[in-house]
Every structure is written in C-alpha cells, then in structure tokens.
Design a protein around this motif. Structure first.
Motif, PDB file in Angstrom:
ATOM      1  N   ASN A 531       4.548   2.951  -2.054  1.00  0.00           N
ATOM      2  CA  ASN A 531       3.746   3.878  -2.871  1.00  0.00           C
ATOM      3  C   ASN A 531       3.191   5.014  -2.020  1.00  0.00           C
ATOM      4  OD1 ASN A 531       4.108   2.657  -5.297  1.00  0.00           O
ATOM      5  ND2 ASN A 531       2.108   1.656  -5.381  1.00  0.00           N
ATOM      6  N   LYS A 534       5.902   7.308  -1.446  1.00  0.00           N
ATOM      7  CA  LYS A 534       6.319   7.994  -2.674  1.00  0.00           C
ATOM      8  C   LYS A 534       5.365   9.109  -3.090  1.00  0.00           C
ATOM      9  CE  LYS A 534       6.904   4.717  -5.771  1.00  0.00           C
ATOM     10  NZ  LYS A 534       7.267   3.985  -6.992  1.00  0.00           N
ATOM     11  N   TYR A 535       4.047   8.853  -2.912  1.00  0.00           N
ATOM     12  CA  TYR A 535       3.086   9.819  -3.456  1.00  0.00           C
ATOM     13  C   TYR A 535       2.507  10.754  -2.386  1.00  0.00           C
ATOM     14  CZ  TYR A 535       3.723   6.933  -7.513  1.00  0.00           C
ATOM     15  OH  TYR A 535       4.316   6.264  -8.555  1.00  0.00           O
ATOM     16  N   ASP A 567      -3.148   7.375   2.799  1.00  0.00           N
ATOM     17  CA  ASP A 567      -2.125   8.438   2.844  1.00  0.00           C
ATOM     18  C   ASP A 567      -2.766   9.792   2.606  1.00  0.00           C
ATOM     19  OD1 ASP A 567      -2.284   9.031   0.013  1.00  0.00           O
ATOM     20  OD2 ASP A 567      -1.249   7.124  -0.356  1.00  0.00           O
ATOM     21  N   ILE A 572      -5.533   9.931  -6.602  1.00  0.00           N
ATOM     22  CA  ILE A 572      -5.597   9.285  -7.934  1.00  0.00           C
ATOM     23  C   ILE A 572      -6.931   9.627  -8.585  1.00  0.00           C
ATOM     24  CG2 ILE A 572      -5.475   7.066  -9.166  1.00  0.00           C
ATOM     25  CD1 ILE A 572      -4.103   5.973  -6.582  1.00  0.00           C
ATOM     26  N   ILE A 580      -4.512   1.445 -12.748  1.00  0.00           N
ATOM     27  CA  ILE A 580      -3.203   1.440 -12.050  1.00  0.00           C
ATOM     28  C   ILE A 580      -2.803   0.032 -11.614  1.00  0.00           C
ATOM     29  CG2 ILE A 580      -3.185   3.850 -11.251  1.00  0.00           C
ATOM     30  CD1 ILE A 580      -4.295   2.867  -8.574  1.00  0.00           C
ATOM     31  N   TYR A 585       1.520   0.424 -15.842  1.00  0.00           N
ATOM     32  CA  TYR A 585       0.669   1.610 -15.915  1.00  0.00           C
ATOM     33  C   TYR A 585       1.109   2.644 -14.887  1.00  0.00           C
ATOM     34  CZ  TYR A 585      -3.195   4.598 -16.868  1.00  0.00           C
ATOM     35  OH  TYR A 585      -3.928   5.690 -17.258  1.00  0.00           O
ATOM     36  N   GLN A 586       1.322   3.858 -15.375  1.00  0.00           N
ATOM     37  CA  GLN A 586       1.679   4.954 -14.469  1.00  0.00           C
ATOM     38  C   GLN A 586       0.838   6.156 -14.827  1.00  0.00           C
ATOM     39  OE1 GLN A 586       5.831   5.089 -15.579  1.00  0.00           O
ATOM     40  NE2 GLN A 586       6.400   4.156 -13.630  1.00  0.00           N
ATOM     41  N   THR A 587       0.303   6.811 -13.814  1.00  0.00           N
ATOM     42  CA  THR A 587      -0.446   8.038 -14.120  1.00  0.00           C
ATOM     43  C   THR A 587       0.535   9.202 -14.133  1.00  0.00           C
ATOM     44  OG1 THR A 587      -0.881   8.492 -11.831  1.00  0.00           O
ATOM     45  CG2 THR A 587      -2.523   7.184 -12.983  1.00  0.00           C
ATOM     46  N   GLY A 604       9.180   4.669 -10.699  1.00  0.00           N
ATOM     47  CA  GLY A 604       9.069   3.222 -10.532  1.00  0.00           C
ATOM     48  C   GLY A 604       8.718   2.630 -11.877  1.00  0.00           C
ATOM     49  N   PRO A 605       8.864   1.342 -12.044  1.00  0.00           N
ATOM     50  CA  PRO A 605       8.604   0.734 -13.352  1.00  0.00           C
ATOM     51  C   PRO A 605       7.109   0.538 -13.631  1.00  0.00           C
ATOM     52  CG  PRO A 605       9.298  -0.920 -11.799  1.00  0.00           C
ATOM     53  CD  PRO A 605       9.358   0.388 -11.065  1.00  0.00           C
ATOM     54  N   GLY A 606       6.266   0.804 -12.659  1.00  0.00           N
ATOM     55  CA  GLY A 606       4.825   0.600 -12.896  1.00  0.00           C
ATOM     56  C   GLY A 606       4.442  -0.858 -12.730  1.00  0.00           C
ATOM     57  N   GLY A 608       4.557  -2.376  -9.352  1.00  0.00           N
ATOM     58  CA  GLY A 608       4.177  -2.633  -7.959  1.00  0.00           C
ATOM     59  C   GLY A 608       2.732  -3.059  -7.794  1.00  0.00           C
ATOM     60  N   LEU A 609       1.794  -2.253  -8.246  1.00  0.00           N
ATOM     61  CA  LEU A 609       0.370  -2.564  -8.006  1.00  0.00           C
ATOM     62  C   LEU A 609      -0.090  -3.788  -8.793  1.00  0.00           C
ATOM     63  CD1 LEU A 609      -1.294   0.974  -7.784  1.00  0.00           C
ATOM     64  CD2 LEU A 609      -0.703  -0.594  -5.938  1.00  0.00           C
ATOM     65  N   SER A 638      -5.154   8.913  -0.827  1.00  0.00           N
ATOM     66  CA  SER A 638      -5.705   7.660  -1.374  1.00  0.00           C
ATOM     67  C   SER A 638      -5.772   6.639  -0.248  1.00  0.00           C
ATOM     68  CB  SER A 638      -4.805   7.081  -2.469  1.00  0.00           C
ATOM     69  OG  SER A 638      -4.317   8.084  -3.300  1.00  0.00           O
ATOM     70  N   PHE A 640      -5.748   2.477   0.012  1.00  0.00           N
ATOM     71  CA  PHE A 640      -5.674   1.164  -0.646  1.00  0.00           C
ATOM     72  C   PHE A 640      -6.229   0.122   0.308  1.00  0.00           C
ATOM     73  CE2 PHE A 640      -3.606   1.583  -4.717  1.00  0.00           C
ATOM     74  CZ  PHE A 640      -3.165   2.905  -4.680  1.00  0.00           C
TER      75      PHE A 640
HETATM   76  P1  ADP Z   1       5.123   2.691  -9.749  1.00  0.00           P
HETATM   77  O1  ADP Z   1       6.297   1.832  -9.871  1.00  0.00           O
HETATM   78  O2  ADP Z   1       4.990   3.727 -10.851  1.00  0.00           O
HETATM   79  O3  ADP Z   1       4.861   3.205  -8.426  1.00  0.00           O
HETATM   80  P2  ADP Z   1       2.783   1.141  -9.270  1.00  0.00           P
HETATM   81  O4  ADP Z   1       2.206  -0.013  -9.996  1.00  0.00           O
HETATM   82  O5  ADP Z   1       3.161   0.877  -7.865  1.00  0.00           O
HETATM   83  O6  ADP Z   1       3.955   1.698 -10.138  1.00  0.00           O
HETATM   84  O7  ADP Z   1       1.745   2.294  -9.297  1.00  0.00           O
HETATM   85  C1  ADP Z   1       1.135   2.632 -10.503  1.00  0.00           C
HETATM   86  C2  ADP Z   1       0.710   4.089 -10.483  1.00  0.00           C
HETATM   87  O8  ADP Z   1      -0.318   4.271  -9.493  1.00  0.00           O
HETATM   88  C3  ADP Z   1       1.774   5.026 -10.041  1.00  0.00           C
HETATM   89  O9  ADP Z   1       2.542   5.446 -11.151  1.00  0.00           O
HETATM   90  C4  ADP Z   1       1.025   6.169  -9.427  1.00  0.00           C
HETATM   91  O10 ADP Z   1       0.680   7.106 -10.419  1.00  0.00           O
HETATM   92  C5  ADP Z   1      -0.247   5.538  -8.916  1.00  0.00           C
HETATM   93  N1  ADP Z   1      -0.190   5.322  -7.437  1.00  0.00           N
HETATM   94  C6  ADP Z   1       0.096   4.187  -6.770  1.00  0.00           C
HETATM   95  N2  ADP Z   1      -0.008   4.358  -5.436  1.00  0.00           N
HETATM   96  C7  ADP Z   1      -0.350   5.643  -5.245  1.00  0.00           C
HETATM   97  C8  ADP Z   1      -0.637   6.452  -4.095  1.00  0.00           C
HETATM   98  N3  ADP Z   1      -0.555   5.941  -2.861  1.00  0.00           N
HETATM   99  N4  ADP Z   1      -1.002   7.739  -4.284  1.00  0.00           N
HETATM  100  C9  ADP Z   1      -1.104   8.248  -5.526  1.00  0.00           C
HETATM  101  N5  ADP Z   1      -0.847   7.568  -6.656  1.00  0.00           N
HETATM  102  C10 ADP Z   1      -0.461   6.279  -6.510  1.00  0.00           C
END
Ligand code: ADP
Length: 653
Positions: A531, A534-535, A567, A572, A580, A585-587, A604-606, A608-609, A638, A640
C-alpha cells in the motif's frame, strides 16, 4: 409629593369623597338614619301615649285637636315602626319619614300652643328640635322641619295677645334652632368621616384580599412551574436513559397526572382508521386497556384535533353527540385530548385525559399537557427510529453475511481451475516449443503472471472469509520481525528501484522476537508495504521504524513492539481512517485506479487492510493510521502503526 400626602390623609373628607362617590356616601348616611329611626320609634310611641293621656285631661276645646294630631303622629310612628321592623322601608325614605314624624310631633305642640295662646309648651318644641337635629341626617329635610315649625310658632305668637313669655320662649326657640343646626352639622360631619373611613377600610381590605389572591395564584403558578420543570426533566432524563418505549410512556402519564389531575389517561396512536391505546394510566385493571381500539369517525374529537393540531377540551361529554364511551369503563364526564405531533408535523395520535367528575379542564392544563405530549411524541419517534435502525442493522448483517458467503464460495470455486491454469501455464513457460517462439513466451508468461495475481486475490478472499467467520487459525512460534521485514523488502527491492522510491529502515533491526504466526504476520506487513508503495508517487520515501513499548501501552497488557510504516504518499482523509480497515472499502474513485499491484494508485480489491486488521486483532494487537488528510498535490503522507504483544496468552487446551 404634597399632593400625594394630602390624598392619603385618611380623614380628609373633601379630598377622599370623589374616590367613593357622593351617591355612595348619601346611601350610607340614609342607612345610618334608618338604623337610628328603629330605636327612636319605641320611645316616640311611649311619649305620644303619655301626651295623649295628658291632653285627655285638658278642656275639650284644647284636648280634641291636640289628641287628633298626637293620635295621627302615633299612628304614623306605629305603622312606620312596624314597616321598619319588617324592613319594608327603603333607606332613601328614612330622612323624609324622620322629618314627617318630627313635623307631626311639633304640630301637636303648635296646636296646643295656638289653642292655649300660651308660649309655655314651647319648651317641648325645643326638645323636639334638638332631637330632630340629632336624628335627621339630611340638611334640606331638617331645614324644612325646623323652618316650618319656627314660622308657624312666630305666626301664632304674632296673633296672640302680648305676654312676657312669648319673647323669652321665642329667644329660646331661636337658640334651640342654632343648637339644632350645630348638632346636625357636627353629627353629619362626624358620620361622613366615619363612613368615609369605613369605605377606605373596606376598599383596603378588598385590595388586600385581591393582593392575597394574586399572591396565592402567583405562588400556585410558581409551584406548578417548578413541578412542571422537575417532572419534564425527569421525563427527558428517562428519554435519554432508556429506549424502552413502554417505560417512558408510563412515566410521562404518571408525571402528567401530578400536574394535570385526571382519572384515566392514555397515549393513543392512529392506525388506519382506528386509535390504539399504547400506554394507559388509571384504567381499571380488568379493562385491559392495551387491547382497546376506538374507531375514528368523521368530525369526532380526534379528527378535530388532527385538523387544528391543538388540544381540545370537552367540558361535559354528554353534550357531544359523537362521544364514544368505551364499554366496561367508568362513565367519562370531562375530557381533554392533546395531539401527538411527529417531526414531520403530522398528528400521529393523542394524549387522552378523562375525568369521571364534571370538572372541566382549563386552557392552562391543556397547555401543560401539550408539553408532555411533545415528550411522548419524541419517545415514539425514538422508538420508531430505533426499530428502523435495528431493521437496517439486520439488513446490513444479512448483506454482509451474503457477501461473506459469496467470497467463500467464489474463492473455493476459483481455486481449483486456477491451480490448473497456474500449473499448466508454468509447464508451458518451461516447454522448449514455447521458448523457441518469443511471442508465445510472452503470451504464456502473461497467462502465468495473471494466474499468480488471481491466486493472490483468491488467497486474500479466503483469508477474509476466515477472518469474517472467526476461524482464522494462528500457528504460533517465535517470529523475528527483523528477518520478516528484511525478507519482504528484499522481494520488493526491484519495485523500489523501478518506482524510484527511497527506503529508510531505522531502529527496526533491533527488535526482539515476538510470539506470533509467521505467515499471517508476513501478510500484514506485505499489504502495508505494498500500500505504501502504491499510494506514494515515484521518487517518494518509505520509512520503517520499530520500537519496544512497555506493558499497558495502547491497552495491551504485556510488553509490545510497534512498527510504523510511513510514506510520503497521497495521504488519507481523517474521515476514512477507520473505514479503510473494513473489507472492500476504497477511498477515491475506483475507476481512476491504475492496474498493477505496485504501480502508483494501482488497483486492489479493498481487502488488504481488512486482512491486516483481522490478523493484528487475532494477535491481540492494534493497528491504526495517522494522516493529516488526502492531497495528491502536496502528498501529506500516511503512517500505519502496528502494535503486537511480545507474548500471546496461554491457550487452555
Ligand atoms: P486496496 O486493495 O484498495 O489497496 P486496502 O484495504 O489495502 O485496499 O486499502 C483500502 C484503501 O485505503 C485504499 O483503497 C486506499 O484508498 C487507502 N490506503 C491504504 N493504504 C494507503 C496509503 N499508504 N496511503 C494512502 N491511502 C492508502
């Protein structure tokens, strides 16, 4: 100031007179006069009888006329006395009557004097003068009596032969007249003052009584207001403390009865064309009030309340031909209905307050009841919202269950064909026939990589299904988070280079071993690192730090380690910091995501978290995110935070 002092002087007749009115004062004096006449009558009757007896012994020429006049006076006095005794003579005739009697008494004296040509009985006239001056309270009537008697006496004196007694008696009579006038005026003045004082006193008493009543009303209102505040507070407290509708409605009726007394009261709700009792107070136990249904009829009391949205008071139910008396209930007499109005300004029912005695409700009572009806409406609204909320939750739970069921089924159904695709494509990649043709190699590699990604997705689905159904099994062993992170970062090294990202690892390499499930924890940090990659836009920095926390930190009973993956990415929005971590859930807009697991904003499928949270929770740890907000231009980044206990509680086998 001086004017005020003058006005308030109690014995100042002239200034206080207009306050009460001359007519009132005259009437009061007439009453006094009437009162004085009563005892006078008895004395006069006795006196006249004696005189008549005395005259009877005189020569006939003198006796007859004087006896006639005395008898006439006696008759007048006697009849008047009886009428006075029977209270048949109005007070306004008191002075004329007094004057007439005095005149008659004087007349028989004058007749006597005229017949005898002797001034000696003038002395008796003097007595009558003084008596009249004392008795008669009207100056004109007194003047009439004295004036006419005096004039007659002078007329007789002038026509009589001169004798020394006339002058002397005349002088006495004039002196008696002066005395009479003085007595009359003095008595009149003192009586006036006395009456005025009485008036003032009475008016003060009335004022005092009125003030007392006002004060009592004020205190009564104050007591009611306090009681109202207390009871309303009690009701609103109950409203905020309990969702038990029945309890709240019963409390509302009970408290209302303390302020607006009624014999039985109920909360009635409208259902189609019927009113149902949902709470009752004061009903006979055998009447089963909650079963009572009252049909709503055109133009009936409820319809009237609905139309006006105001309370309705029926002082006597017998006067309403449309009154519906419920069987087996004591006869209602006075009634008040108060509307229950919901947030949409619709009348949903009413508070029905019945008295079994004909004691009508007042407007004030209706207004008080309105305040309680407002509370009842809130309670009903809360109950409706709560049941809707419960229904919505149940619906959500059903949906969530359906989603979980789908994930489980889909994951298991996909697994077998995917294994076949993956196995065969792997074989094809290695097959010399394919290797010979570069285009085939590219195609088969594509199939193989796609199968691997699909495999990751299916594995994530299986993980989430296990977390959802709480069957995630942890295989505990000592885990070196340092080795675990090192291995993961090694695997992602290529990506870091490709995306020109800088990796900073500080302190994380000095972490102690923790008790945990190696494979699961690998997934936790894999998802978090992916993540972060990716972000974070190309050229950004990802920092991994670690520290040991003492027992009790973040509510974890044992010592723990905290790993922070920070990162410099898009950040967020704080509104989504909790969301999230829920599955799917995806923002942001899903359509804007690019493909590829480690590409910037890669889709991503939403899941991971949600997997991260499920696994960390299963380890008794905590995970959360800190970020100032979402901004693709300034990239606030962000962090984590993952906190994991060093040891796991001993399982009872
Ligand atoms: P995804 O498969 O969409 O990454 P996640 O459950 O991992 O699904 O994350 C859910 C949402 O949280 C993501 O769609 C993203 O919008 C937000 N997110 C997760 N990690 C980060 C990050 N490091 N920086 C910004 N947004 C993040």
């Amino acid at each position: 100031m001086s004017q005020i002092t003058q006005q308030s002087k109690p014995n100042d007749v002239t200034t206080t007179l207009p306050e009460f009115g001359k007519a009132e004062l005259c009437a009061a004096l007439d009453e006094v006069m009437l009162g004085s006449l009563r005892p006078t009558m008895g004395v006069l009757i006795a006196l006249l009888l004696i005189l008549i007896y005395g005259y009877a012994r005189q020569p006939q020429a003198i006796a007859v006329p004087t006896i006639v006049v005395a008898a006439a006076a006696l008759a007048v006095v006697f009849v008047s006395g009886i009428l006075l005794y029977l209270r048949k003579i109005p007070a306004r005739y008191a002075n004329p009557l007094g004057a007439m009697i005095a005149l008659l008494v004087l007349l028989q004296r004058l007749v006597f004097i005229a017949l005898l040509r002797d001034p000696a009985p003038t002395a008796n006239m003097i007595l009558t003068f003084v008596g009249a001056g004392f008795l008669i309270l009207s100056t004109p009537w007194l003047a009439g009596v004295i004036g006419s008697a005096l004039a007659t006496w002078i007329w007789i004196a002038l026509r009589s032969p001169a004798a020394p007694g006339w002058g002397e008696n005349g002088f006495l009579l004039v002196s008696a007249t002066a005395l009479t006038v003085i007595i009359h005026l003095a008595r009149l003045d003192s009586l006036r003052r006395q009456e005025l004082l009485r008036f003032q006193n009475e008016s003060r008493n009335r004022e005092l009584e009125q003030r007392t009543v006002e004060l009592e009303t004020f205190y009564q209102a104050e007591r009611s207001r306090r009681l109202l505040t207390e009871t309303l507070y009690e009701v609103s407290h109950a409203l905020s403390q309990t969702l038990n509708l029945q309890e709240v409605l019963d409390l509302i009726l009970g408290n209302l009865a303390r302020i607006v007394p009624f014999d039985r009261g109920s909360v009635m709700l409208k259902h189609d064309q019927v009113l149902e009792i949902v709470a009752a107070w004061g009903f006979p136990p055998a009447s089963n009030p909650l079963q009572i249904r009252v049909p709503i009829k055109e133009e009936d009391v409820f319809q009237q309340i609905c139309d006006s949205k105001r309370p309705l008071i029926v002082p006597e139910v017998f006067e309403r031909s449309d009154w519906q008396q419920v069987e087996n209930l004591p006869q209602a007499r006075a009634w008040a209905g108060v509307p229950l109005i919901n947030a949409e300004n619709t009348v949903i029912g009413m508070l029905s307050l019945t008295r079994e005695t004909p004691r009508a409700y007042t407007d004030d009572e209706a207004v008080l009841a309105l305040a309680f009806a407002g509370q009842a409406a809130i309670a009903l609204q809360n109950a409706r919202l709560y049941s809707e909320l419960e229904e919505a939750y149940a619906q959500l739970e059903r949906l969530d269950q359906a989603k979980s069921d789908f994930i489980t089924v889909a994951a298991h159904e996909l697994r077998t064909p995917l294994t076949v695709i993956r196995g065969y494509s792997q074989m094809l990649v290695k097959a010399p026939e394919i290797k010979r043709v570069p285009e085939y190699t590219e195609i088969v590699n594509g199939i193989f990589e796609g199968a691997l990604r699909l495999n990751d997705l299916v594995n994530s689905m299986i993980d989430i299904a296990k977390i959802d159904s709480q069957i995630l099994q942890l295989y505990l062993s000592p885990v070196s988070l340092v080795d675990l992170l090192r291995e993961l970062l090694r695997g992602l090294r290529g990506v870091f280079q490709e995306r020109n990202l800088t990796l900073c690892v500080s302190d994380a390499w000095r972490l102690p071993l923790i008790e945990g499930d190696m494979d699961s924890l690998k997934k936790v940090f894999y998802h978090l690192l992916v993540n972060a990659i990716k972000y974070t836009p190309d050229g950004g920095t990802i920092t991994v730090t670690g520290s040991v926390l003492p027992a009790g930190t973040h509510g974890i009973p044992s010592d723990s380690v905290e790993i922070v993956i920070q990162d410099t990415g898009i950040g967020i929005d704080p509104r989504f910091h909790d969301l999230i971590f829920t599955k799917f859930y995806q923002t942001g807009e899903v359509a804007l995501h690019s493909s590829g697991t480690t590409k910037f904003r890669g889709g991503g499928p939403g899941l991971g978290l949600a997997i991260v949270k499920g696994i960390v929770d299963a380890h008794g740890g905590k995970v959360w995110v800190e970020s100032q907000g979402y901004d693709e231009a300034t990239c606030p980044g962000s962090s984590f935070h993952v906190v994991l206990p060093l040891t796991q509680p001993k399982q009872n086998s």
